[in-house]
Design an enzyme around this catalytic site. Structure first.
Site, PDB file in Angstrom:
ATOM      1  N   LYS A 122       0.914   5.205   7.199  1.00 39.03           N
ATOM      2  CA  LYS A 122       0.071   5.240   5.205  1.00 39.03           C
ATOM      3  C   LYS A 122       1.117   6.884   5.852  1.00 39.03           C
ATOM      4  O   LYS A 122       1.400   6.420   6.893  1.00 39.03           O
ATOM      5  CB  LYS A 122      -1.766   5.333   5.762  1.00 39.03           C
ATOM      6  CG  LYS A 122      -2.190   4.255   5.526  1.00 39.03           C
ATOM      7  CD  LYS A 122      -2.086   3.732   4.956  1.00 39.03           C
ATOM      8  CE  LYS A 122      -3.076   2.086   5.040  1.00 39.03           C
ATOM      9  NZ  LYS A 122      -2.524   1.169   3.668  1.00 39.03           N
ATOM     10  N   SER A 141       0.993  -0.867  -0.010  1.00 36.97           N
ATOM     11  CA  SER A 141      -0.065  -0.102  -0.003  1.00 36.97           C
ATOM     12  C   SER A 141       0.525   1.436   0.404  1.00 36.97           C
ATOM     13  O   SER A 141       0.617   1.995  -0.555  1.00 36.97           O
ATOM     14  CB  SER A 141      -0.621  -0.035   0.912  1.00 36.97           C
ATOM     15  OG  SER A 141      -0.322  -0.147   2.217  1.00 36.97           O
TER      16      SER A 141
END
EC number: 3.4.21.89
Length: 254
Positions: free
Chosen positions: A105, A44
């Site tokens: 993230k 990701s």
């Protein structure tokens, strides 16, 4: 003679136990208050972070919550010596929907910000983020397709309002969250996104991640200390000459 020998043996065992205990305590203090190692299990954050990267996360960057302590005992709420992450920081945090799971993230939205995706372009407070086309990313499959292998994917350079720049990947021209409603970040929360925009479950998915409370922050990603190819196992040391990504050692995470 036998009595003297036995005493020395017992003394040696006791000293060994003390050394081991001291070493464990030092490791516990370092892990809790200074640095904790993490590894990257998904794509990701490609191409910034790759599957198989091992990195150090600084625990002191944003202060401490009960999630900073091993096993996360609920000893207190909120943060001690807390400070907010800067826009663009890469952060490890506990998933709000399942606080036994760590996610990593990039911080895109700060409290009070309005975040939206329009045709794959990121808007912050109704202003499009500066984006420049780069050469295609060529590397281990970033889009979640079966079969793996090497792929070519569109790559962009984004620059946030505070000047932080980084690369993003664009697997699809009209991805599932390339067009969204406006997200208004609540007070005390942050909006997180993966750099691999079409293959990241992040704050755009309110039912799965959503807004991340400040209390859930673990620390800031600082440096890659080891990296091994996707699909390889770090414990297979005999494969290291070919499997290890030597060029990623001691790379600063930005």
């Amino acid at each position: 003679m036998s009595v003297t020998s036995g005493t020395k043996t017992e003394s040696g065992i006791g000293e060994t136990i003390r050394v081991v205990i001291h070493a464990l305590l030092i490791a516990l203090v370092i892990r809790t208050f200074l640095f904790q190692p993490f590894n990257i299990p998904s794509g990701s954050m490609k191409a910034t972070l790759l599957v198989g990267d091992y990195l150090f996360v600084s625990k002191y960057s944003y202060g401490y919550s009960h999630y900073s302590i091993p096993f996360s005992p609920p000893l207190f709420s909120g943060r001690i010596w807390g400070s907010d992450p800067a826009r663009g920081d890469i952060v490890v945090f506990r998933l709000p929907k399942d606080d036994s799971t760590d996610y990593i993230k990039r911080v895109i939205g700060l409290p009070g910000d309005r975040i939206q995706m329009r045709d794959g372009l990121l808007y912050i407070n109704d202003t499009p983020v500066e984006r420049q086309r780069m050469s295609e990313y060529v590397g281990e499959e970033p889009c979640g397709s079966e079969g793996g292998g090497i792929s070519r994917v569109k790559r962009w350079k984004e620059t946030l309002p505070n000047g932080v720049s980084y690369e993003t990947l664009d697997c699809a021209d009209n991805g599932y969250v390339d067009n969204t409603n406006v997200y208004t970040v609540p007070s005390g929360h942050f909006f997180m996104m993966g750099d691999n925009r079409d293959n990241s479950t992040d704050s755009r998915f309110l039912g799965q991640v959503g807004y991340v409370p400040q209390e859930n922050l673990i620390g800031r990603a600082q440096m890659i200390f080891f990296s091994i190819g996707e699909g390889e196992h770090a414990w297979m040391f005999w494969r290291w000459p070919w499997a290890v990504r030597w060029n990623r050692f001691f790379k600063i995470v930005r």
